[in-house]
Write an enzyme that holds these catalytic residues in place. Structure first.
Site, PDB file in Angstrom:
ATOM      1  N   GLU A 109     -53.418  10.437  -6.126  1.00 38.46           N
ATOM      2  CA  GLU A 109     -54.258   9.321  -6.577  1.00 38.46           C
ATOM      3  C   GLU A 109     -55.700   9.777  -6.768  1.00 38.46           C
ATOM      4  O   GLU A 109     -56.369  10.107  -5.789  1.00 38.46           O
ATOM      5  CB  GLU A 109     -54.237   8.200  -5.531  1.00 38.46           C
ATOM      6  CG  GLU A 109     -52.865   7.612  -5.254  1.00 38.46           C
ATOM      7  CD  GLU A 109     -52.831   6.907  -3.883  1.00 38.46           C
ATOM      8  OE1 GLU A 109     -53.582   5.946  -3.678  1.00 38.46           O
ATOM      9  OE2 GLU A 109     -52.052   7.342  -3.032  1.00 38.46           O
ATOM     10  N   HIS A 161     -51.085   5.123  -9.238  1.00 42.52           N
ATOM     11  CA  HIS A 161     -50.226   5.436  -8.096  1.00 42.52           C
ATOM     12  C   HIS A 161     -48.861   5.938  -8.555  1.00 42.52           C
ATOM     13  O   HIS A 161     -47.831   5.295  -8.342  1.00 42.52           O
ATOM     14  CB  HIS A 161     -50.083   4.189  -7.218  1.00 42.52           C
ATOM     15  CG  HIS A 161     -49.667   4.460  -5.816  1.00 42.52           C
ATOM     16  ND1 HIS A 161     -48.370   4.751  -5.467  1.00 42.52           N
ATOM     17  CD2 HIS A 161     -50.376   4.505  -4.669  1.00 42.52           C
ATOM     18  CE1 HIS A 161     -48.309   4.938  -4.162  1.00 42.52           C
ATOM     19  NE2 HIS A 161     -49.502   4.796  -3.655  1.00 42.52           N
TER      20      HIS A 161
END
Ligand SMILES: *[C@@H]1O[C@H](CO)[C@@H](O)[C@H](O)[C@H]1NC(C)=O
Ligand SMILES: *[C@@H]1O[C@H](CO)[C@@H](O)[C@H](O)[C@H]1NC(C)=O
Ligand SMILES: *[C@@H]1O[C@H](CO)[C@@H](O)[C@H](O)[C@H]1NC(C)=O
Ligand SMILES: *[C@@H]1O[C@H](CO)[C@@H](O)[C@H](O)[C@H]1NC(C)=O
Ligand SMILES: *[C@@H]1O[C@H](CO)[C@@H](O)[C@H](O)[C@H]1NC(C)=O
Ligand SMILES: *[C@@H]1O[C@H](CO)[C@@H](O)[C@H](O)[C@H]1NC(C)=O
Ligand SMILES: *[C@@H]1O[C@H](CO)[C@@H](O)[C@H](O)[C@H]1NC(C)=O
Ligand SMILES: *[C@@H]1O[C@H](CO)[C@@H](O)[C@H](O)[C@H]1NC(C)=O
Ligand SMILES: *[C@@H]1O[C@H](CO)[C@@H](O)[C@H](O)[C@H]1NC(C)=O
Ligand SMILES: *[C@@H]1O[C@H](CO)[C@@H](O)[C@H](O)[C@H]1NC(C)=O
Ligand SMILES: *[C@@H]1O[C@H](CO)[C@@H](O)[C@H](O)[C@H]1NC(C)=O
Length: 413
Positions: free
Chosen positions: A357, A197
């Protein structure tokens, strides 16, 4: 064969894998005063921390010949556990990344409830309020060009069934960052989905004319579809078309993140009242025949100012993009970023970053008709969950021309 070996390696007791920790700073210590672990290779260096197995700094050299720190984070490792308003900065969400509808799922007829940590208790985000990116992982190996973290997540933690043991290894090679994540369910069947992330700003906030990432160009060549969601970004089961030239079309040609910001349709595109992107794009490749995921990127991001380009290669079959519409100037940038000699506030502005992501289809555990349980549910005796990705960094020299991936070159380093 390969996955069996990986399964065995991943189930070894933690210390059996431990290599001697490198004297990485050359003075008898493995870790710097700021709590960060240094890792480097030609043209690239990075710092990592145990909190969330996070990357805290990543430097590459840009078209002006200067190193830029292009990821968001904090100045030191201890601050990550203090400022909880700004989580998920460069870490590994787990054990189930992204959102879980109604904080509920079912395995073999049994219903489980996970920690409802988002939208006032309506759903679970990134594994709950004590998800993996809120915990200090164990550093099990550290060399000059790599670091391995591990975590043991016990049965019942955040409501998930069974124990999970995970290893995350980051390796730097010239101009590249490699991620390898494995996780094994040792006692019960459980959902597992990991990701990385990272919040990116490819100018390191040092573009004097632009503090946002809206001028960055994004390309998602395999993503003609996306997961449909409700107003709080929970999948509703639909798969939507990213029609040619529509606001979500990043597949037909590269496009600036801000290209469609004057289009009113962008309001609500990332949830109720949100303008921009917070979207799970599907990566469709199998229809073109057998492929090797190392060959072609699933995403490319480039800045016309710094010239820095990232090509992301992964075997994962979805790609979440978040354009940082939720940033509001309350997150400070690091000492290594931005300016000290101008009046620009030393904070991340709205749209000042982009999160990308690599992962699986969001909340697939609650959409059985997607038939993705083999990639989302793991039990003892199954192979390990595996995520692999390579981030390839290069520099575009012809900044006057529109971004063109095939013209990028490494010669600027
Ligand atoms: C070793 O070097 C690191 C990085 O420069 C520094 O933070 C740390 O204080 C040094 N440790 C010792 C024992 O000198
Ligand atoms: C760690 O970083 C934070 C954020 O920049 C800062 O407020 C704090 O003073 C730093 N702590 C130490 C011990 O340097
Ligand atoms: C996590 O590690 C940081 C330093 O890296 C430390 O300041 C903090 O106290 C640790 N937190 C826990 C819960 O152990
Ligand atoms: C949400 O979960 C609760 C239990 O936590 C359950 O009672 C309720 O029916 C669920 N709602 C939906 C819409 O599935
Ligand atoms: C951002 O991109 C737009 C559209 O391509 C361009 O007009 C503008 O000059 C760019 N701004 C900066 C600061 O590079
Ligand atoms: C989005 O931006 C691109 C590039 O400027 C443009 O070609 C396209 O027409 C725009 N689409 C919409 C729906 O506004
Ligand atoms: C969305 O914005 C409108 C207008 O500002 C406001 O009335 C409404 O409560 C907002 N909805 C949500 C879910 O935040
Ligand atoms: C800004 O964002 C932070 C972190 O998400 C949040 O805690 C804060 O309430 C926000 N402030 C405003 C004025 O919206
Ligand atoms: C601020 O410093 C940067 C280099 O760090 C330099 O390029 C820039 O010209 C300076 N700006 C001002 C207004 O002095
Ligand atoms: C991109 O560059 C390649 C190689 O120079 C060229 O063949 C191609 O036509 C260019 N594409 C565009 C859209 O300009
Ligand atoms: C990394 O990017 C550069 C420039 O786009 C390219 O020449 C090189 O082949 C890429 N490396 C890999 C492994 O794809």
């Amino acid at each position: 064969m390969f996955s069996k070996l990986a399964a065995v390696a991943a189930t070894l007791p933690l210390l059996a894998l431990a290599a001697p920790l490198a004297d990485i700073v050359g003075n008898g210590s493995t870790v710097a005063d700021d709590g960060k672990y240094y890792v480097e290779s030609e043209g690239i260096r990075a710092n990592f921390i145990p909190y969330g197995a996070s990357i805290s700094n990543l430097w590459v050299t840009d078209v002006h010949g200067l190193e830029r720190d292009i990821v968001l984070g904090f100045d030191n490792a201890s601050y990550y556990g203090i400022d909880k308003q700004h989580p998920h900065l460069g870490g590994v969400p787990g054990r189930y990344a992204n959102r879980i509808k109604n904080s509920t799922f079912e395995i073999d007829g049994e219903v489980f409830h996970t920690d409802p940590n988002e939208h006032g208790g309506l759903n679970t985000l990134h594994g709950g309020s004590n998800g993996w990116d809120y915990r200090n992982w164990t550093v099990v190996a550290h060399t000059t060009d790599s670091i391995t973290f591990s975590i043991i997540d016990e049965d019942g933690e955040q409501g998930f069934p069974g124990q999970v043991i995970s290893y995350v290894t980051y390796t730097l090679t010239p101009y590249q960052w490699h991620l390898r994540m494995t996780a094994v369910a040792t006692t019960k069947k459980t959902p597992i989905m990991l990701s990385s992330h990272v919040y990116w700003n490819l100018d390191g906030f040092q573009n004097p004319d632009e503090a946002t990432a809206l001028n960055h160009t994004l390309s998602l060549p395999y993503s003609g579809q996306r997961v449909g969601t409700d107003g709080i970004l929970i999948p509703d089961g639909t798969i939507l078309p990213n029609q040619l030239y529509d606001i979500n079309d990043f597949w037909s040609s590269p496009k600036q993140l801000g290209a469609n910001f004057s289009n009113p349709d962008l309001l609500g595109n990332c949830g109720t009242n949100c303008t921009g992107y917070d979207t799970c794009y599907i990566v469709n490749r199998a229809q073109n025949g057998p492929y090797d995921w190392h060959d072609k990127p699933v995403a490319t991001l480039a800045s016309p100012w710094s010239g820095i380009q990232i090509d992301i290669f992964s075997e994962q079959e979805a790609f979440q993009v978040y354009s940082c519409g939720g940033q509001n100037g309350s997150l400070a940038i690091k000492e290594t970023q931005g300016f000290f000699n101008t009046s620009r506030p030393r904070v991340v502005p709205q749209y000042g970053c982009i999160v990308m992501e690599v992962e699986d289809w969001v909340d697939a555990i609650n959409q059985p008709e997607w038939q993705r349980s083999k990639r989302n549910i793991f039990g003892p005796g199954d192979g390990p969950y595996v995520l692999e990705a390579t981030y390839n960094f290069s520099v575009n020299h012809d900044l006057s021309a529109p971004y063109n991936a095939s013209k990028a070159t490494l010669s600027g380093y």
